[in-house]
Design an enzyme around this catalytic site. Structure first.
Site, PDB file in Angstrom:
ATOM      1  N   ASN A   9       0.876  -1.184   0.000  1.00 55.85           N
ATOM      2  CA  ASN A   9       0.000   0.000   0.000  1.00 55.85           C
ATOM      3  C   ASN A   9       0.910   1.231   0.000  1.00 55.85           C
ATOM      4  OD1 ASN A   9      -1.758   2.073   0.582  1.00 55.85           O
ATOM      5  ND2 ASN A   9      -2.198   1.390   2.680  1.00 55.85           N
ATOM      6  N   TRP A  10       0.969   1.885  -1.144  1.00 57.62           N
ATOM      7  CA  TRP A  10       1.914   3.020  -1.269  1.00 57.62           C
ATOM      8  C   TRP A  10       1.375   4.299  -0.646  1.00 57.62           C
ATOM      9  CZ3 TRP A  10       3.890   2.498  -7.068  1.00 57.62           C
ATOM     10  CH2 TRP A  10       4.521   1.250  -7.204  1.00 57.62           C
ATOM     11  N   LYS A  11       0.126   4.285  -0.224  1.00 55.95           N
ATOM     12  CA  LYS A  11      -0.502   5.473   0.386  1.00 55.95           C
ATOM     13  C   LYS A  11      -0.318   6.694  -0.517  1.00 55.95           C
ATOM     14  CE  LYS A  11       0.092   3.289   4.827  1.00 55.95           C
ATOM     15  NZ  LYS A  11       0.201   3.418   6.270  1.00 55.95           N
ATOM     16  N   HIS A  96      -9.268   1.391   5.183  1.00 58.02           N
ATOM     17  CA  HIS A  96      -7.974   1.527   5.863  1.00 58.02           C
ATOM     18  C   HIS A  96      -8.139   2.458   7.061  1.00 58.02           C
ATOM     19  CE1 HIS A  96      -3.851   2.678   6.692  1.00 58.02           C
ATOM     20  NE2 HIS A  96      -3.494   1.560   6.063  1.00 58.02           N
ATOM     21  N   GLU A  98      -6.473   4.825   8.118  1.00 59.25           N
ATOM     22  CA  GLU A  98      -6.256   6.251   7.831  1.00 59.25           C
ATOM     23  C   GLU A  98      -7.518   6.871   7.233  1.00 59.25           C
ATOM     24  OE1 GLU A  98      -2.654   5.575   5.659  1.00 59.25           O
ATOM     25  OE2 GLU A  98      -1.685   5.046   7.544  1.00 59.25           O
ATOM     26  N   GLU A 168      -5.105  -4.749  10.908  1.00 60.48           N
ATOM     27  CA  GLU A 168      -4.050  -3.750  11.060  1.00 60.48           C
ATOM     28  C   GLU A 168      -4.286  -2.943  12.332  1.00 60.48           C
ATOM     29  OE1 GLU A 168      -2.072  -2.648   7.111  1.00 60.48           O
ATOM     30  OE2 GLU A 168      -3.842  -1.415   7.291  1.00 60.48           O
ATOM     31  N   GLY A 174       2.910   2.302  10.701  1.00 67.00           N
ATOM     32  CA  GLY A 174       3.886   3.374  10.503  1.00 67.00           C
ATOM     33  C   GLY A 174       4.665   3.744  11.758  1.00 67.00           C
ATOM     34  N   SER A 213       3.720  -2.097  10.362  1.00 74.23           N
ATOM     35  CA  SER A 213       5.177  -2.157  10.548  1.00 74.23           C
ATOM     36  C   SER A 213       5.784  -3.516  10.172  1.00 74.23           C
ATOM     37  CB  SER A 213       5.557  -1.758  11.975  1.00 74.23           C
ATOM     38  OG  SER A 213       5.181  -0.417  12.212  1.00 74.23           O
ATOM     39  N   GLY A 235       5.173   1.269   4.683  1.00 71.64           N
ATOM     40  CA  GLY A 235       6.511   1.851   4.512  1.00 71.64           C
ATOM     41  C   GLY A 235       7.511   0.945   3.795  1.00 71.64           C
TER      42      GLY A 235
END
Ligand code: PGA
Length: 252
Positions: A9-11, A96, A98, A168, A174, A213, A235
């Site tokens: 997931n490159w966000k 997600h 976020e 998650e 992160g 992570s 990440g």
């Protein structure tokens, strides 16, 4: 047979030229990786076409990071499942943390997105997970249970392999602090019980992956757990070498 899944997931990262370089490096790193693992890349919307062109008919599958639940119409700024299919996506990440935390996405919105996506031919990775505060007061299982039950409410799955649940924990995303394999496995077992009660034997084919992570050093231990069927990588997925390392370990 259920395949492991590793999804990056490159966000909100990667301009188009960077997405191109990263995809090319990942593809060359994957040349000698076995076929029995699903590999998914989720670039931002603006780079979907670049990544789609590069992965072509390779084994790597394209995902979007979000979707809207209507097919078309006056929904300024939104993108429909059909548009994502048209852009080459096979998968979409929904709910997600976020999006839930920063953009106010509710369980109801998540459910609408899941239904629309599956019925338009997209496969779904739905994310669930508790915050640190919820964990500290012992509410982890309760929160995850209600998110999963809501996501699965009235859901008809033609093929359980098209539906993936990503656990998650928000406090692990992160932060460099991943859940221990045991902590993750405990929650995955709960999720498996819920899917089992709804979909009976078919539920065995629903993959439950872990995210938060994950890197090349902790993936091996996590994947040794019986109910962890892969990983959603943030990440570490922005670096081709670490992403490829994770995929290789998952494929062993
Ligand atoms: P992280 O992100 O690997 O950077 O913790 C995971 C995710 O948000 O999917």
């Amino acid at each position: 047979m259920k395949k492991m899944m590793v999804a990056g997931n490159w966000k909100m990262n990667m301009l188009r030229y960077q997405a191109k370089d990263l995809t090319q490096d990942i593809l060359s790193g994957l040349v000698d990786v076995k076929d029995d693992i699903d590999i998914v890349l989720a670039p931002p919307f603006t780079a979907l076409d670049v990544v789609s062109g590069l992965i072509g008919n390779s084994r790597v599958m394209l995902a979007a990071q979000n979707v809207f639940w209507e097919d078309r119409g006056a929904f300024t700024g939104e993108i429909s499942p059909a548009m994502l299919v048209d852009a080459g996506c096979k998968w979409v990440i929904i709910g997600h943390s976020e999006r839930r935390g920063i953009l106010g996405e509710t369980d109801t919105v998540v459910r609408k997105k899941i239904k629309a996506s599956l019925s338009d031919g997209l496969n779904v990775i739905v994310c669930v997970g508790e915050t640190l505060q919820e964990r500290e007061v012992g509410k982890t299982i309760k929160i995850v249970q209600s998110q999963v039950e809501s996501a699965l409410m009235d859901l008809e799955l033609d093929d359980p392999q098209r539906f993936v649940i990503a656990y998650e924990p928000v406090w692990a995303i992160g932060t460099g602090e991943n859940a221990t394999p045991k902590e993750a496995e405990d929650v995955h077992v709960t999720i498996r019980e819920i899917t089992g009660s709804i979909f009976a034997q078919d539920s065995e084919l629903i993959r439950i992956i872990y995210g938060g992570s994950v890197n090349g050093d902790n993936i091996d231990e996590l994947l040794h757990m019986e109910n962890i069927d892969g990983a959603l990588i943030g990440g570490a997925g922005l670096d081709a070498d670490s992403f490829v390392k994770i995929v290789k370990i998952a494929g062993e």
